[in-house]
Every structure is written in C-alpha cells, then in structure tokens.
Design a protein around this motif. Sequence first.
Motif, PDB file in Angstrom:
ATOM      1  N   PHE A  15      36.772  38.015  79.528  1.00 33.47           N
ATOM      2  CA  PHE A  15      36.690  39.364  78.996  1.00 33.47           C
ATOM      3  C   PHE A  15      37.219  40.357  80.031  1.00 33.47           C
ATOM      4  O   PHE A  15      36.744  40.370  81.175  1.00 33.47           O
ATOM      5  CB  PHE A  15      35.230  39.671  78.637  1.00 33.47           C
ATOM      6  N   GLY A  16      38.199  41.156  79.645  1.00 34.13           N
ATOM      7  CA  GLY A  16      38.724  42.178  80.528  1.00 34.13           C
ATOM      8  C   GLY A  16      39.771  41.728  81.519  1.00 34.13           C
ATOM      9  O   GLY A  16      40.367  42.566  82.207  1.00 34.13           O
ATOM     10  N   GLY A  82      39.477  41.725  74.812  1.00 36.22           N
ATOM     11  CA  GLY A  82      38.122  41.735  74.313  1.00 36.22           C
ATOM     12  C   GLY A  82      37.869  40.501  73.480  1.00 36.22           C
ATOM     13  O   GLY A  82      38.791  39.739  73.166  1.00 36.22           O
ATOM     14  N   LEU A  83      36.610  40.302  73.117  1.00 31.01           N
ATOM     15  CA  LEU A  83      36.263  39.127  72.318  1.00 31.01           C
ATOM     16  C   LEU A  83      37.022  39.126  70.990  1.00 31.01           C
ATOM     17  O   LEU A  83      37.367  38.064  70.460  1.00 31.01           O
ATOM     18  CB  LEU A  83      34.755  39.084  72.075  1.00 31.01           C
ATOM     19  N   LEU A 110      44.501  31.769  71.976  1.00 29.27           N
ATOM     20  CA  LEU A 110      43.811  32.475  73.061  1.00 29.27           C
ATOM     21  C   LEU A 110      42.318  32.488  72.808  1.00 29.27           C
ATOM     22  O   LEU A 110      41.857  32.892  71.735  1.00 29.27           O
ATOM     23  CB  LEU A 110      44.328  33.916  73.163  1.00 29.27           C
ATOM     24  N   THR A 111      41.594  32.053  73.827  1.00 31.35           N
ATOM     25  CA  THR A 111      40.133  32.129  73.822  1.00 31.35           C
ATOM     26  C   THR A 111      39.705  33.144  74.871  1.00 31.35           C
ATOM     27  O   THR A 111      40.216  33.119  75.995  1.00 31.35           O
ATOM     28  CB  THR A 111      39.514  30.760  74.142  1.00 31.35           C
ATOM     29  N   VAL A 112      38.793  34.019  74.503  1.00 31.66           N
ATOM     30  CA  VAL A 112      38.265  35.024  75.433  1.00 31.66           C
ATOM     31  C   VAL A 112      36.780  34.749  75.657  1.00 31.66           C
ATOM     32  O   VAL A 112      35.991  34.732  74.710  1.00 31.66           O
ATOM     33  CB  VAL A 112      38.473  36.452  74.887  1.00 31.66           C
ATOM     34  N   LEU A 113      36.439  34.506  76.921  1.00 32.38           N
ATOM     35  CA  LEU A 113      35.048  34.174  77.245  1.00 32.38           C
ATOM     36  C   LEU A 113      34.286  35.391  77.728  1.00 32.38           C
ATOM     37  O   LEU A 113      34.871  36.300  78.331  1.00 32.38           O
ATOM     38  CB  LEU A 113      35.007  33.063  78.311  1.00 32.38           C
TER      39      LEU A 113
END
Lengths: 113, 109
Positions: A15-16, A82-83, A110-113
């Motif tokens: 994230f970010g 962002g998520l 794309l995965t956002v953790l």
Amino acid sequence: DAMVIQNPRYQVTQFGKPVTLSCSQTLNHNVMYWYQQKSSQAPKLLFHYYDKDFNNEADTPDNFQSRRPNTSFCFLDIRSPGLGDAAMYLCATSRDRQGDTQYFGPGTRLTVL
Amino acid sequence: DAKTTQPPSMDCAEGRAANLPCNHSTISGNEYVYWYRQIHSQGPQYIIHGLKNNETNEMASLIITEDRKSSTLILPHATLRDTAVYYCIVLPYGQNFVFGPGTRLSVLP
C-alpha cells in the motif's frame, strides 16, 4: 512471432509504494493502450499513446501515469497504490489510428498488500 | 457506455457450433462490429470484425443482419478451449474500444 509482452505477469506491492508495470511490442504499432480490469469486470481503458501523444481518459485517477520512451516500450506508473488498484493491467497496441484492431498482451496481475 | 447487448452466459456442447448473439440496434453506418474473447486470466484475443458483409476466418464466422442491428459470432466446432468470455464491441472510426460485460461461454464435454 510479433507480439505484445508484459512483465512481470504477477506483481505484488505494498500500500502506497510506487510500482511500475512494463509493456513492449514487436509489432511496430503506433498506438499503445493501458487497460485496467478488476475481478469479474470488463477491461476499462485508462489512457493511450498515439506515437508520442498521450491521451488520458477523463475518469482515470491522477495516481496513474504513463511513459512511452520509444515505439516499442510503454510503462504504467502507479504512484501510490491503494487496495482498490488491485487488478489485471492489460497493454494493447494497434497499428495506426484508434479504431484499428487492437492486440493485447497477457496482462500483469497486481496485488496490493 | 457499451452500445451492445449480449446474453450473460451460454452453454454449448463440445463439437457443436456455438452461436453467440449480439444486439447493436443503435449502430451507425461507419461503425464496425468487433469480437474478442478472453480466456480466464489471459489478455483479450481478437477473433473477427466486420462492417456490413459476413466475414469468416480460421477462428470463426461473423454474420451481420442486413439492417446491421444485430450480429452472431459462430464457432463452428466448439472445443473445451473455447470456454471464455466473448465480447461484442461496436467501434466508431477514430474512437476507442468500450468493453461491455460480454457473454460467458461454457463448452461442456
């Protein structure tokens, strides 16, 4: 074979944390596109380049930017993921004007953790 | 907004013809009909496109009605590998593709 290549196929970011997705093509096409496809939805156009001219869709968030340093390569930059930015990102090309047949790459998930 | 209407899902028996309909009643004279498909977790794949005349290639046939308000994509002998989401797109000259929800085709053994 002439083709559209996307690397990596899978990308994990935090994230970010800025992330860059890449696309290359051996078709020598003038137009390159970036689409976002969220789960169970249709692809949605983010922006496209006609040669060096950048064209942003009206509802594409400012968080998304793109670069096209030469005919073959195009990059998608997400400045602060962002998520909600978790998705499949698809690159496509067309020979000339908008309205030509588009050829898609395999996509980067794309995965956002 | 997408300018086409497609059934959300269809089934087809393996080896039989798959006929996928698309309504585009507001199509204009210079707008092409394109078909793409997307197999799970892959990028969309171009199938065929046409303006007025019926078209055929190694993958499929495209039948466009005389008034151009609807079309049918025909996969002559469906296989399990044809299971995918099929998108019908009406494309004005000089504009970008707008994908609708498409038809999820399931080819059954």
